[in-house]
Design a protein around this motif. Structure first.
Motif, mmCIF file in Angstrom:
data_model
loop_
_atom_site.group_PDB
_atom_site.id
_atom_site.type_symbol
_atom_site.label_atom_id
_atom_site.label_comp_id
_atom_site.label_asym_id
_atom_site.label_seq_id
_atom_site.Cartn_x
_atom_site.Cartn_y
_atom_site.Cartn_z
ATOM 1 N N UNK A 281 0.529 -1.116 0.091
ATOM 2 C CA UNK A 281 0.033 -0.130 0.174
ATOM 3 C C UNK A 281 1.012 1.282 0.035
ATOM 4 N N UNK A 282 0.434 2.134 -0.853
ATOM 5 C CA UNK A 282 1.228 3.390 -0.835
ATOM 6 C C UNK A 282 2.519 3.370 -1.751
ATOM 7 N N UNK A 283 2.736 2.049 -2.405
ATOM 8 C CA UNK A 283 3.911 1.892 -3.155
ATOM 9 C C UNK A 283 3.910 2.061 -4.519
ATOM 10 N N UNK A 284 4.733 1.671 -5.218
ATOM 11 C CA UNK A 284 4.734 2.015 -6.865
ATOM 12 C C UNK A 284 5.353 0.889 -7.750
ATOM 13 N N UNK A 285 4.480 0.541 -8.432
ATOM 14 C CA UNK A 285 4.782 -0.776 -9.664
ATOM 15 C C UNK A 285 5.240 -0.100 -10.840
ATOM 16 N N UNK A 304 -6.101 0.718 -6.329
ATOM 17 C CA UNK A 304 -5.175 1.978 -6.422
ATOM 18 C C UNK A 304 -5.860 2.975 -5.805
ATOM 19 N N UNK A 305 -7.081 3.160 -5.540
ATOM 20 C CA UNK A 305 -7.597 4.326 -4.902
ATOM 21 C C UNK A 305 -7.346 3.980 -3.139
ATOM 22 N N UNK A 306 -8.066 2.756 -2.921
ATOM 23 C CA UNK A 306 -8.005 2.467 -1.375
ATOM 24 C C UNK A 306 -6.731 2.200 -0.786
ATOM 25 N N UNK A 307 -5.577 2.060 -1.428
ATOM 26 C CA UNK A 307 -4.357 1.810 -0.809
ATOM 27 C C UNK A 307 -3.104 2.639 -1.433
ATOM 28 N N UNK A 308 -3.847 4.000 -2.201
ATOM 29 C CA UNK A 308 -2.854 4.709 -2.600
ATOM 30 C C UNK A 308 -1.865 4.408 -3.430
ATOM 31 N N UNK A 309 -1.991 3.401 -4.516
ATOM 32 C CA UNK A 309 -0.967 2.881 -5.070
ATOM 33 C C UNK A 309 -0.537 3.573 -6.457
ATOM 34 N N UNK A 310 0.618 3.339 -6.842
ATOM 35 C CA UNK A 310 0.813 4.053 -8.411
ATOM 36 C C UNK A 310 1.468 2.928 -9.238
#
Length: 377
Positions: A281-285, A304-310
């Motif tokens: 969560x909050x990380x970048x792929x 993407x939204x709930x875990x603030x992913x990028x």
């Protein structure tokens, strides 16, 4: 001048390519360099999945095309405006250069994005099989032969735009310099430029081919904890030797591994899904692989939204080669970036079809074509 090179006659020939033989190794004519161009004697050229994707038809290019886009060599001649102070290259005859597969004009809007977007001028030339400026310097039997990504390095010599090369110091051997042009720019840049992990953070790499292993090496050089993920036991063993933890995709998913930066370097939709699942969560792929244009992956938009992913797409590692290559050179000089470990075989031009088969089977990292000047001059 007459040169020897490996020309792809058609895209989409069936594997095994050792049997279908879509490549012809033979003589070609090479024009002298024009304005803003240089002539390079090729010393070493790497075989990459981007070459394979043209051969198998995943990325269709105009043919006949002289393949090869990752290389290093010695400048033997320069056209008008090169090394005279009229441009920023300052490339002198006798200089060893790294050849990169995306020319950068330095003037378009895309070049102003600090590497995030590919140069529009260079991309257009690459798609057309031309050098920047709309020219072709390769010919066979009186007909033009297309350039591959502005380089065409599977040959004894090449003429390229000066914007396609970066000079390196004399102490950088040709084998190392060649790897800097694609594997390290792409894999290392996925970490350095696109992922940008915090100091000491864990970086996971899914797909340990040449680009993925380069990402692993650069992450280790930058003192990150690294997890390598692949299905090939030999690649997992090498990742462990290089100081990474190594897991199969099933092992990584079963133990619930999560990393703040995950690089996908396999060019496979399932690998992309695995990389996304391993991202914290909050990380970048970061995805640098090039799957077929019709392939699709599935992820949860909610996460993407709930875990603030990028999710970041990174072409050529979001690199500015003239900025990034010197940094990799310094890491190599300091003993922190053992790029020698990426070279799994050295081959000749006539061994390319079988080398393509080995690459497609996942048996190799980087196979380097090396040239004996005494035999090819």
């Amino acid at each position: 001048m007459q040169i020897t090179g490996a020309v792809l006659e058609r895209c989409g020939a069936p594997a095994p390519w050792a049997d279908s033989r879509p490549l012809t190794v033979g003589p070609l004519e090479l024009d002298p360099p024009g304005p803003g161009e240089i002539a390079v004697r090729i010393e070493a050229a790497g075989l990459c999945h981007s070459d394979l994707s043209v051969v198998d038809g995943n990325r269709v290019r105009p043919t006949p095309m002289l393949l090869g886009h990752e290389a290093a060599g010695i400048v033997e001649a320069a056209g008008d405006g090169v090394g005279t102070g009229l441009d920023s290259t300052g490339i002198a005859v006798g200089t060893r250069v790294v050849m990169t597969f995306l020319p950068r004009c330095g003037e378009c809007a895309e070049c102003a994005t600090d590497g995030r977007l590919p140069c529009s001028v260079g991309s257009a030339a690459n798609a057309a099989g031309e050098l920047v400026g709309g020219v072709r310097r390769l010919h066979r039997d009186g007909a033009d032969v297309h350039h591959h990504l502005g380089v065409s390095a599977f040959a004894t010599h090449a003429v390229v735009s000066a914007t396609s090369v970066v000079p390196v110091p004399d102490d950088v051997p040709a084998d190392i310099a060649a790897l800097l042009g694609c594997a390290v720019l792409t894999g290392g840049g996925a970490v350095l430029n696109a992922g940008r992990p915090a100091a000491g953070a864990t970086v996971a790499v899914v797909g340990l081919g040449g680009v993925g292993m380069a990402a692993l090496l650069v992450a280790r050089a930058l003192r990150h904890k690294v997890v390598g993920v692949d299905t090939v036991p030999a690649k997992l063993d090498l990742a462990r030797e290089l100081g990474a933890r190594a897991l199969t995709p099933a092992e990584a998913l079963d133990e619930g591994l999560r990393a703040p930066v995950v690089v996908e370097a396999a060019g496979n939709p399932r690998a992309f899904e695995t990389a996304y699942a391993l991202t914290a969560p909050g990380g970048t792929t970061v995805t640098v692989g090039l799957p077929g244009p019709d392939q699709r992956a599935s992820i949860s938009p909610l996460s993407l939204t709930a875990e603030a992913r990028t999710v970041v797409g990174s072409y050529l590692g979001s690199a500015v080669p003239s900025r990034d290559i010197p940094r990799y050179v310094e890491l190599w000089r300091a003993g922190r970036l053992p790029l020698e470990r990426l070279v799994s075989a050295r081959i000749g031009l006539d061994e390319l079809p079988r080398a393509l088969d080995r690459l497609a089977a996942g048996e190799e990292l980087r196979q380097l074509i090396t040239f004996d000047e005494r035999k090819t001059a």
